[in-house]
Design an enzyme around this catalytic site. Structure first.
Site, PDB file in Angstrom:
ATOM      1  N   SER A   3       0.922  -1.009  -0.030  1.00  0.00           N
ATOM      2  CA  SER A   3      -0.067   0.059  -0.043  1.00  0.00           C
ATOM      3  C   SER A   3       0.852   1.298   0.114  1.00  0.00           C
ATOM      4  O   SER A   3       1.965   0.984   0.801  1.00  0.00           O
ATOM      5  CB  SER A   3      -0.920  -0.064   1.196  1.00  0.00           C
ATOM      6  OG  SER A   3      -1.711  -1.047   1.114  1.00  0.00           O
ATOM      7  N   PRO A 548       0.858  -5.021   2.943  1.00  0.00           N
ATOM      8  CA  PRO A 548       0.200  -3.937   3.069  1.00  0.00           C
ATOM      9  C   PRO A 548       0.791  -2.970   4.002  1.00  0.00           C
ATOM     10  O   PRO A 548       1.038  -3.463   5.183  1.00  0.00           O
ATOM     11  CB  PRO A 548      -1.327  -4.135   3.340  1.00  0.00           C
ATOM     12  CG  PRO A 548      -1.573  -5.501   3.207  1.00  0.00           C
ATOM     13  CD  PRO A 548      -0.297  -6.410   3.151  1.00  0.00           C
ATOM     14  N   CYS A 549       1.084  -1.906   3.561  1.00  0.00           N
ATOM     15  CA  CYS A 549       1.681  -0.789   4.317  1.00  0.00           C
ATOM     16  C   CYS A 549       0.775   0.307   5.229  1.00  0.00           C
ATOM     17  O   CYS A 549       1.025   1.445   5.455  1.00  0.00           O
ATOM     18  CB  CYS A 549       2.808  -0.102   3.865  1.00  0.00           C
ATOM     19  SG  CYS A 549       2.093   1.036   2.542  1.00  0.00           S
ATOM     20  N   ASN A 550      -0.313  -0.186   4.982  1.00  0.00           N
ATOM     21  CA  ASN A 550      -1.617   0.774   5.319  1.00  0.00           C
ATOM     22  C   ASN A 550      -1.262   1.275   6.933  1.00  0.00           C
ATOM     23  O   ASN A 550      -1.671   2.626   7.054  1.00  0.00           O
ATOM     24  CB  ASN A 550      -2.824   0.240   5.598  1.00  0.00           C
ATOM     25  CG  ASN A 550      -3.274  -0.397   4.017  1.00  0.00           C
ATOM     26  OD1 ASN A 550      -2.483  -1.052   3.454  1.00  0.00           O
ATOM     27  ND2 ASN A 550      -4.411   0.038   3.377  1.00  0.00           N
ATOM     28  N   LEU A 552       1.649   1.269   8.418  1.00  0.00           N
ATOM     29  CA  LEU A 552       3.215   1.865   8.535  1.00  0.00           C
ATOM     30  C   LEU A 552       3.453   3.034   8.086  1.00  0.00           C
ATOM     31  O   LEU A 552       4.282   3.833   8.480  1.00  0.00           O
ATOM     32  CB  LEU A 552       3.962   0.741   7.846  1.00  0.00           C
ATOM     33  CG  LEU A 552       3.711  -0.581   8.177  1.00  0.00           C
ATOM     34  CD1 LEU A 552       4.580  -1.771   7.189  1.00  0.00           C
ATOM     35  CD2 LEU A 552       3.796  -0.879   9.579  1.00  0.00           C
TER      36      LEU A 552
END
Length: 591
Positions: A3, A548-550, A552
């Site tokens: 993400s 997913p980096c949502n 982070l």
């Protein structure tokens, strides 16, 4: 793959994580452990008279199986009332494993361990001995296979189930892999339409998905490894390098920029693995990622060294780092060369030479109109405060000068150019412009990834088998294809139907000769499915993905919860699956 996080090191976007509070570990007191039903178990084992009947029966059930009552109560309290027996069993086994390890190595107080991490993520040496001391004394004369069979029986599995699992998974398979296999087989039989309901089995083992429990167990395991000398007590937290050039960039003389590195023994393949996520995360996240991925040092790279857009990412992999090469032709590294038609309209006071990290959204038409009116209000150059406002907005939204005093966002095909995808790559999914921006903003920068993967070309001249997790729009597949590495078999796991359609369309348009197998959820990819797929295609050569980096990314100020966040906790699925593949690949030989 991952993400998107918008922004670079500009004044209007706060990317500085140095002031972020590190995700705190919340210990759970074990001096008095309340059960979900109101029962309080004191450490000496005394029980109050307010016992809830259902919880008491559940506790008695597990105590009757031979588990200590304190650990059973602790597990129920930890994962919550109403949890399945499988989850309770999973947590109890974890506690017991930590307790036994503490007694053996003297490094963890069992009364302070609060972890419930998925067993399939532990090293074999950390999981196989969960029985109590009396059982260990009675099993001294047994072979390793007999001990595993005995352990599986005590966990409630039948002799037939245990024997079949050991036969299919190999003699060196861990208890975690064996239980995962049995669980998958039980579920498959339970869902079989031709079996009478009365003889369908019920699965008695499930994996915990709770991110906090997972994080705590890794903290406990890290303490054990420090005591064993695997990790130095004085090891420092991972810090982002400046500049972000990883282990080296493409030059004529790589020997001067690529330094040596030694991989931990447990990180060695097969298979090769490659994991990616945003570089700018809350404190401690990359330390956790490195620990979970065999303590491999991350490689931090900004894609502005490969294209005209910044994209700061971290990569953890066990690939060689010598003799890398770049995709040809090289992409231009500045805005003017990438978009030459903008030069005529570019004001002298806009000093940008490359674009910011590409986002999943673009600046609105109203914003573009406000900028035009702000600049046109002055005959000559606008005053400094107007310049600052305009440049800040242009940096944030990657706006280009396309006419006199007129800015516009990047078009989807311009996104594709910057990210290294073929023109109209995302049109193959038959989707809207909005969806194209979203899909592209969550993707790999192909040229950066291809530079790292280029070392695989001489290793797999006849083609490669890939397990692609969180595949997105197929950045890894495109990179390998452009490197000239045949894609024999690709198992792609991607939640978005739009993205799966894009990959399928690209696969057909490029006339791939191999097999593309797709799934929509990494959480359903259990050990049984992985073992079955590996058997059909001859094993996996590469496990690649970016979860997913949502939770982070620095642009997310609402739910920036680190790896415990609702979306980013899926990182642990990558770890689980990679660990399963390594176990399968080490236990079997594939032709």
């Amino acid at each position: 793959m991952e993400s998107n996080a918008s922004g670079d090191d500009f004044g209007d976007i706060d990317w500085n994580t140095e002031d972020e509070l590190e995700i705190s570990e919340i210990p759970i007191s074990t001096s008095n452990l309340p059960t979900p039903g109101g029962v309080t178990i004191v450490c000496n084992g005394e029980e109050s008279s307010s016992a809830h009947s259902s919880n008491s029966k559940l506790i008695q059930h597990f105590v009757g199986m031979g588990f200590p009552d304190k650990l059973v109560v602790k597990a129920i309290e930890e994962i919550g009332e109403g949890s399945s027996e499988g989850k309770i069993l999973d947590t109890v086994l974890t506690y017991l494993e930590l307790q036994n390890s503490s007694e053996e190595h003297g490094c963890i107080d069992s009364d302070q361990s609060t972890s419930g991490y998925d067993e399939s993520l532990l090293h074999d040496s950390d999981i196989d001995s969960w029985s109590d001391d009396d059982d260990e004394e009675n099993s001294d004369d047994l072979s390793e296979s007999e001990k595993k069979l005995q352990t599986l029986q005590k966990m409630g599995y039948s002799v037939d189930e245990a024997t079949e699992a050991m036969h299919r998974c190999g003699p060196d398979a861990s208890i975690a892999v064996l239980t995962d296999f049995i669980c998958a087989a039980q579920i498959a039989r339970a869902e079989a339409p031709d079996l009478p309901a009365e003889i369908k089995p019920k699965a008695n083992y499930t994996c915990s998905q709770n991110g906090k429990l997972k994080r705590r167990l890794y903290a406990e395991l890290d303490n054990r490894k420090k005591q064993r000398g695997m990790v130095g007590e004085d090891s420092e937290m991972i810090r982002l390098p400046k500049p972000m050039v990883g282990f080296g960039l493409p030059t004529d003389d790589q020997s001067s920029i690529v330094r040596e590195r030694t991989l931990p023994e447990q990180a060695l393949g097969p298979p090769y693995f490659y994991y990616e996520n945003v570089a700018l995360t809350p404190k401690g996240v990359w330390d956790e990622i490195s620990k979970c991925l065999y303590y491999v040092e991350p490689e931090f790279v900004d894609s502005k060294y490969f294209c005209a857009a910044a994209r700061k990412r971290g990569y953890v992999h066990n690939l060689p780092i010598q003799n890398r090469f770049s995709l040809r032709p090289l992409l231009p590294l500045n805005i003017e060369e990438t978009f030459p038609l903008t030069k005529r309209w570019w004001p002298s006071w806009d000093s940008r030479t490359y674009l910011n990290c590409l986002q999943t959204a673009i600046g609105s038409a109203k914003l573009q109109d406000r900028i035009r009116k702000a600049v046109e209000a002055y005959d000559g150059e606008p005053p400094e405060h107007v310049k600052k406002y305009v440049i800040d907005q242009c940096k944030k939204w990657n706006l280009l000068w396309v006419g006199r005093n007129k800015v516009a966002p990047l078009e989807p095909d311009e996104f594709e150019l910057l990210l290294g995808f073929p023109r109209n790559h995302t049109r193959g999914g038959g989707i809207s412009r909005t969806d194209r921006y979203k899909s592209l903003g969550n993707s790999f920068q192909v040229n950066t990834v291809a530079y790292h993967l280029s070392v695989l070309k001489p290793l797999f001249p006849d083609g490669i088998n890939i397990l692609s997790l969180f595949s997105g729009i197929g950045g890894a597949e495109v990179a390998l294809h452009r490197l000239g590495i045949p894609l024999n078999n690709v198992v792609s796991v991607e939640k978005s139907e739009i993205n799966r359609n894009i990959v399928r369309s690209w696969w057909e348009q490029t006339n791939q000769k191999g097999n593309l197998i797709d799934f929509d959820d990494v959480q359903t990819l259990d050990a049984y499915k992985i073992e079955s797929l590996a058997g059909k295609i001859g094993g996996f050569d590469l496990v690649i993905g970016g979860s997913p980096c949502n939770n982070l990314a620095g642009s997310n100020r609402v739910s920036r919860d680190g790896l415990e966040g609702k979306e980013s906790v899926l990182f642990y699925e990558y770890v689980r699956i990679l660990d399963t593949v390594k176990n399968i690949m080490s236990g079997r030989r594939f032709n």
